[in-house]
Scaffold this motif. Structure first.
Motif, short mmCIF file in Angstrom:
data_model
loop_
_atom_site.label_atom_id
_atom_site.label_comp_id
_atom_site.label_asym_id
_atom_site.label_seq_id
_atom_site.Cartn_x
_atom_site.Cartn_y
_atom_site.Cartn_z
N ARG A 77 45.10 -51.94 127.58
CA ARG A 77 45.36 -50.51 127.79
C ARG A 77 44.05 -49.75 127.86
O ARG A 77 43.00 -50.24 127.42
CB ARG A 77 46.24 -49.95 126.69
CG ARG A 77 45.60 -50.03 125.31
CD ARG A 77 46.43 -49.36 124.24
NE ARG A 77 45.69 -49.25 122.99
CZ ARG A 77 46.03 -48.44 121.99
NH1 ARG A 77 47.10 -47.67 122.10
NH2 ARG A 77 45.30 -48.40 120.89
N THR A 78 44.10 -48.56 128.43
CA THR A 78 42.93 -47.68 128.49
C THR A 78 43.07 -46.60 127.43
O THR A 78 44.17 -46.13 127.13
CB THR A 78 42.79 -47.04 129.88
OG1 THR A 78 43.96 -46.29 130.19
CG2 THR A 78 42.56 -48.11 130.94
N VAL A 79 41.92 -46.21 126.86
CA VAL A 79 41.87 -45.17 125.84
C VAL A 79 40.69 -44.26 126.14
O VAL A 79 39.78 -44.62 126.88
CB VAL A 79 41.73 -45.76 124.42
CG1 VAL A 79 42.93 -46.62 124.06
CG2 VAL A 79 40.44 -46.56 124.30
N THR A 80 40.69 -43.09 125.57
CA THR A 80 39.56 -42.17 125.73
C THR A 80 38.45 -42.55 124.76
O THR A 80 38.68 -43.26 123.76
CB THR A 80 39.98 -40.73 125.47
OG1 THR A 80 40.34 -40.61 124.08
CG2 THR A 80 41.15 -40.32 126.36
N ALA A 81 37.25 -42.06 125.04
CA ALA A 81 36.11 -42.32 124.15
C ALA A 81 36.39 -41.74 122.76
O ALA A 81 36.08 -42.36 121.73
CB ALA A 81 34.84 -41.74 124.74
N ARG A 82 37.00 -40.55 122.74
CA ARG A 82 37.30 -39.92 121.44
C ARG A 82 38.29 -40.76 120.65
O ARG A 82 38.11 -40.97 119.44
CB ARG A 82 37.85 -38.51 121.68
CG ARG A 82 38.19 -37.77 120.39
CD ARG A 82 38.61 -36.35 120.69
NE ARG A 82 37.50 -35.60 121.27
CZ ARG A 82 37.60 -34.32 121.64
NH1 ARG A 82 38.74 -33.66 121.49
NH2 ARG A 82 36.55 -33.70 122.15
N ALA A 83 39.30 -41.27 121.34
CA ALA A 83 40.29 -42.10 120.64
C ALA A 83 39.67 -43.40 120.14
O ALA A 83 40.01 -43.90 119.06
CB ALA A 83 41.47 -42.39 121.57
N ALA A 84 38.74 -43.94 120.92
CA ALA A 84 38.08 -45.20 120.51
C ALA A 84 37.27 -45.00 119.24
O ALA A 84 37.24 -45.87 118.36
CB ALA A 84 37.19 -45.71 121.64
N VAL A 85 36.61 -43.85 119.12
CA VAL A 85 35.80 -43.58 117.92
C VAL A 85 36.71 -43.28 116.73
O VAL A 85 36.45 -43.72 115.60
CB VAL A 85 34.85 -42.39 118.18
CG1 VAL A 85 34.15 -41.97 116.90
CG2 VAL A 85 33.81 -42.78 119.23
N ALA A 86 37.79 -42.56 116.98
CA ALA A 86 38.67 -42.15 115.88
C ALA A 86 39.58 -43.28 115.42
O ALA A 86 40.08 -43.26 114.29
CB ALA A 86 39.51 -40.95 116.31
N GLY A 87 39.83 -44.25 116.28
CA GLY A 87 40.77 -45.31 115.95
C GLY A 87 40.19 -46.38 115.05
O GLY A 87 39.08 -46.25 114.51
N ALA A 88 40.93 -47.45 114.90
CA ALA A 88 40.48 -48.56 114.06
C ALA A 88 39.23 -49.21 114.66
O ALA A 88 39.08 -49.30 115.88
CB ALA A 88 41.60 -49.60 113.94
N ARG A 89 38.37 -49.65 113.79
CA ARG A 89 37.11 -50.27 114.23
C ARG A 89 37.40 -51.58 114.96
O ARG A 89 38.05 -52.48 114.40
CB ARG A 89 36.24 -50.53 113.01
CG ARG A 89 34.96 -51.30 113.23
CD ARG A 89 34.29 -51.54 111.88
NE ARG A 89 33.07 -52.30 112.00
CZ ARG A 89 32.98 -53.62 112.03
NH1 ARG A 89 34.10 -54.33 111.98
NH2 ARG A 89 31.82 -54.22 112.12
N PRO A 90 36.93 -51.73 116.21
CA PRO A 90 37.15 -53.00 116.91
C PRO A 90 36.30 -54.12 116.29
O PRO A 90 35.28 -53.86 115.65
CB PRO A 90 36.71 -52.70 118.34
CG PRO A 90 35.71 -51.60 118.21
CD PRO A 90 36.18 -50.77 117.05
N ASP A 91 36.73 -55.34 116.48
CA ASP A 91 35.96 -56.47 115.97
C ASP A 91 34.70 -56.71 116.79
O ASP A 91 33.67 -57.10 116.25
CB ASP A 91 36.83 -57.73 115.95
CG ASP A 91 37.95 -57.62 114.94
OD1 ASP A 91 37.66 -57.48 113.74
OD2 ASP A 91 39.12 -57.65 115.36
#
Length: 498
Positions: free
Chosen positions: A109-123
């Motif tokens: 899926r695609t996400v916004t940069a803001r959502a990527a920072v606010a969401g769970a930390r990727p591995d």
């Protein structure tokens, strides 16, 4: 031996593959092949950091170019292996359409940069922002996203090159990705060696490319085995003269330690003979009684190579002694104060007929050149060496640094020490002694000056690392004496790699 090539050579090598894929109606064939390798190495980092693959998360940071396409296709493959894959499209209108479709079909899926920072930390995060055509620092929103993820401790896999790093010069701009792993395709790029400290582990994926031959603008990195194989060891017919006699003019009443460090490294490098000229004979003999001391250059006797400069001063007497050494026509290492003298009196090199190896650090290179472009170390070095060669000087220059560069006007070598433990007072004196001893042996065996310099830099870095890690822990600061004490073990380890 590893060779890294400039952008124009890489693109010329890739062109036949890409054109062949287009000719059969599959324009993304090469991209998918590259993406398979990218997915493989990304999965390996996920396992390394997260202890597994299924259910782990990967974030793709996707630019509009082919690197973004590589990342998207790799993301589709990772999704098929059980990873959760999100993609931030920095320019959704120019994202690689077929790669994006493949990711979505696989369940990414695609996400916004803001959502990527606010969401769970990727591995793991994958840097597909820019590739070979990129230049300059990262721009927003990529810069902020990269900074936030890096600050959160997310490891990075760079596609081809870390974004914000120039492919040819290796310049790492203020905003750039610091990769844990860089995955490139077919052949290495110059920046992989020139900026190795920000590329992390470099993995070269085979995409069916015919590797180009090294050219004048390629950069080469020596293998430990090659250095170990060429290291001088005594044969059954050797004596102290045939193994190379190096003479050292170093030290002064003010800096006697420079003499001790230089000769000690030279003694550790080979089994030949070390001569010493200077006012530090007492300190030298106290530390190394096997060194033969002399009162002047003229009285020093036979030597296959010279080292001059460390702690030797810059007055008229020092200049005269440099001139005397150069008049021997033997291979000569010019270091430290000798470099200052050459910068102030360029005429010293006017009538030189023997090979010279100059070993400056950045500040000394400033004095030699009158100012240089630090964003293009390799280019500045090549231009300076070319100028000396144009004047008829048989010059090779070793520019010190975490990545030490050696250039003889035809080839550029990069030696990554893997750490900065050698950045300690007196370490340069040890390097000049090492290089001088190898030049002395090489003079009788046809070894190019550049290879002697490269070998010295490799052994120097290995000894510094070994000394810093002597307690088996994470490393501790060392002095130049510790580095020299570790040299025999480092040389033995190099030879054991053969």
């Amino acid at each position: 031996m590893r060779h890294a090539h400039p952008v124009e050579v890489v693109r010329a090598a890739e062109r036949p593959l890409i054109e062949a894929a287009r000719a059969v109606g599959d324009p993304d064939a090469v991209m998918r092949r590259a993406a398979a390798g990218l997915a493989h190495h990304t999965a390996a980092l996920v396992r390394e950091r997260a202890g597994g693959l299924y259910g782990r998360s990967v974030l793709l940071v996707v630019g509009p170019g082919d690197n973004g396409g590589d990342a998207l296709y790799a993301g589709a493959a990772l999704r098929g292996r059980g990873c959760r894959v999100d993609a931030v499209l920095l320019d959704s209108s120019r994202a690689h359409a077929r790669g994006l479709a493949a990711l979505r079909r696989a369940g990414g899926r695609t996400v916004t940069a803001r959502a990527a920072v606010a969401g769970a930390r990727p591995d793991v995060a994958v840097d597909g922002v820019v590739g070979l055509g990129g230049s300059g620092a990262l721009r927003e929103p990529a810069a902020g996203l990269v900074a936030a993820l890096t600050g959160a401790g997310v490891p990075w896999v760079a596609v081809d090159l870390p974004s914000g790093v120039d492919a040819d010069t290796g310049t790492a701009h203020r905003e750039h990705v610091r990769a844990d792993v860089t995955v490139t395709f077919g052949v290495a790029r110059r920046a992989h060696l020139l900026a190795s400290q920000v590329c992390g582990r470099v993995e070269v994926v085979d995409i069916g490319l015919d590797a180009p031959a090294p050219g004048p603008d390629s950069v080469s990195a020596p293998g430990l085995e090659e250095v170990g194989r060429s290291w001088p060891v005594p044969g059954p017919g050797d004596d102290k003269y045939t193994q190379g006699v190096v003479a050292v003019r170093a030290g002064s009443e003010r800096y006697p330690g420079a003499a001790v460090l230089t000769v000690s490294a030279a003694v550790a490098a080979t089994s030949g003979m070390v001569r010493y000229v200077g006012s530090g004979s007492g300190a030298v003999l106290s530390a190394r009684p096997e060194v033969v001391c002399h009162t002047s250059v003229a009285e020093a006797g036979r030597a296959q190579a010279w080292v001059v400069g460390p702690g030797g001063g810059t007055d008229a007497a020092a200049v005269a002694e440099i001139r005397d050494v150069l008049a021997t026509r033997r291979p000569t290492v010019l270091d430290a104060d000798a470099l200052t003298c050459v910068a102030e009196h360029p005429v010293l090199l006017r009538d030189v007929t023997g090979p010279v190896l100059l070993t400056p650090h950045g500040g000394e290179f400033d004095r030699l050149t009158g100012g240089w472009d630090r964003d293009d170390r390799a280019g500045a070095l090549r231009r300076y060496v070319a100028g000396l060669r144009d004047r008829g000087v048989d010059a090779t220059v070793l520019l010190k640094g975490r990545v030490t560069l050696v250039d003889d006007g035809e080839s550029t070598w990069a030696v990554d020490a893997g750490s900065s433990w050698a950045a300690t007072a007196g370490s340069g004196d040890a390097l000049s002694g090492l290089a001088g001893a190898l030049l002395a042996h090489g003079a009788g065996h046809g070894t190019p000056t550049a290879w002697s310099a490269v070998s010295a830099a490799v052994a120097h870095g290995e000894a510094a690392r070994s000394a810093a890690l002597r307690a088996g822990g994470a490393g501790a600061p060392i002095g130049a004496s510790d580095l020299i004490a570790a040299l025999p073990g480092a040389i033995s380890a190099l030879r054991a790699t053969v």
